[in-house]
Design a protein around this motif. Structure first.
Motif, PDB file in Angstrom:
ATOM      1  N   ASP A  92       0.846  -1.195   0.000  1.00  0.00           N
ATOM      2  CA  ASP A  92       0.000   0.000   0.000  1.00  0.00           C
ATOM      3  C   ASP A  92       0.880   1.242   0.000  1.00  0.00           C
ATOM      4  O   ASP A  92       1.923   1.286   0.653  1.00  0.00           O
ATOM      5  CB  ASP A  92      -0.888   0.029   1.248  1.00  0.00           C
ATOM      6  CG  ASP A  92      -2.061  -0.921   1.163  1.00  0.00           C
ATOM      7  OD1 ASP A  92      -2.286  -1.511   0.084  1.00  0.00           O
ATOM      8  OD2 ASP A  92      -2.762  -1.084   2.181  1.00  0.00           O
ATOM      9  N   TRP A 109      -3.842   0.884  -2.714  1.00  0.00           N
ATOM     10  CA  TRP A 109      -4.248   1.036  -1.312  1.00  0.00           C
ATOM     11  C   TRP A 109      -5.348   0.035  -1.001  1.00  0.00           C
ATOM     12  O   TRP A 109      -6.384   0.031  -1.655  1.00  0.00           O
ATOM     13  CB  TRP A 109      -4.751   2.465  -1.049  1.00  0.00           C
ATOM     14  CG  TRP A 109      -4.903   2.781   0.404  1.00  0.00           C
ATOM     15  CD1 TRP A 109      -6.053   2.763   1.126  1.00  0.00           C
ATOM     16  CD2 TRP A 109      -3.865   3.155   1.302  1.00  0.00           C
ATOM     17  NE1 TRP A 109      -5.804   3.107   2.423  1.00  0.00           N
ATOM     18  CE2 TRP A 109      -4.465   3.353   2.561  1.00  0.00           C
ATOM     19  CE3 TRP A 109      -2.485   3.335   1.174  1.00  0.00           C
ATOM     20  CZ2 TRP A 109      -3.722   3.729   3.684  1.00  0.00           C
ATOM     21  CZ3 TRP A 109      -1.765   3.715   2.297  1.00  0.00           C
ATOM     22  CH2 TRP A 109      -2.374   3.905   3.523  1.00  0.00           C
ATOM     23  N   GLN A 110      -5.082  -0.850  -0.048  1.00  0.00           N
ATOM     24  CA  GLN A 110      -6.053  -1.836   0.434  1.00  0.00           C
ATOM     25  C   GLN A 110      -6.641  -2.678  -0.691  1.00  0.00           C
ATOM     26  O   GLN A 110      -7.852  -2.877  -0.783  1.00  0.00           O
ATOM     27  CB  GLN A 110      -7.142  -1.146   1.248  1.00  0.00           C
ATOM     28  CG  GLN A 110      -6.579  -0.440   2.469  1.00  0.00           C
ATOM     29  CD  GLN A 110      -7.612   0.313   3.269  1.00  0.00           C
ATOM     30  OE1 GLN A 110      -8.748   0.518   2.848  1.00  0.00           O
ATOM     31  NE2 GLN A 110      -7.220   0.752   4.451  1.00  0.00           N
TER      32      GLN A 110
END
Length: 162
Positions: A92, A109-110
């Protein structure tokens, strides 16, 4: 910072840099400031040390670290240094260029890709991180620091990956 103010573009001096958020600054090859972002700087340096990169604490300090970062940021001709990697293997906070999105920079991200839309003032969800090769825009040492556990601050705006 601490009540100090200065001209962001003083003649004959370094120009102040402003980034949307820390993930963007890291992708540009900058580290947290040791003075105005003291705690983030120490977390970054601890992750740098954990990643086994040269120039961390006890190995020449921030000057050697900055020199190492610069070598992985731009070439002598000032071209951006990039490399290829499988998107799902990246941590991330990394920015990548994905062919399917017309090479628009995307934040991982995630488990998702996020597009920074400055006109909207936020990150927009661009879908699941692909299992394919992507061009990594974040310098390699920063990727190693993120893998070692450093978590960048991401802008907290509507529809952002927070």
């Amino acid at each position: 910072f601490k009540g100090r103010q200065r001209d962001p573009m003083p003649p004959g001096r370094w120009t102040a840099l402003f980034f949307w958020d820390e993930a963007v600054a890291l992708a540009a090859g900058h580290r947290p400031c040791g003075e105005c972002r003291y705690h983030a700087y120490h977390r970054f340096m601890a992750a740098w040390r954990a990643a086994g990169l040269p120039g961390g604490p006890g190995q020449g300090g921030p000057r050697l670290l900055d020199k190492h970062m610069h070598a992985h940021r731009v070439t002598r001709r000032r071209d951006q240094v990039r490399f290829e990697a499988c998107a799902r293997d990246l941590p991330d906070g990394v920015f990548v260029s994905v062919a399917e999105t017309r090479h628009c920079p995307m934040l991982i991200w995630q488990g998702r890709l996020w597009h920074l839309d400055l006109s909207a003032g936020r990150y927009l969800d661009a879908g699941v991180v692909p299992g394919s090769e992507v061009t990594v825009l974040t310098p390699y040492p920063v990727v190693a620091v993120l893998r070692a556990g450093y978590v960048p601050e991401i802008g907290a705006y509507p529809d952002t990956p927070v």
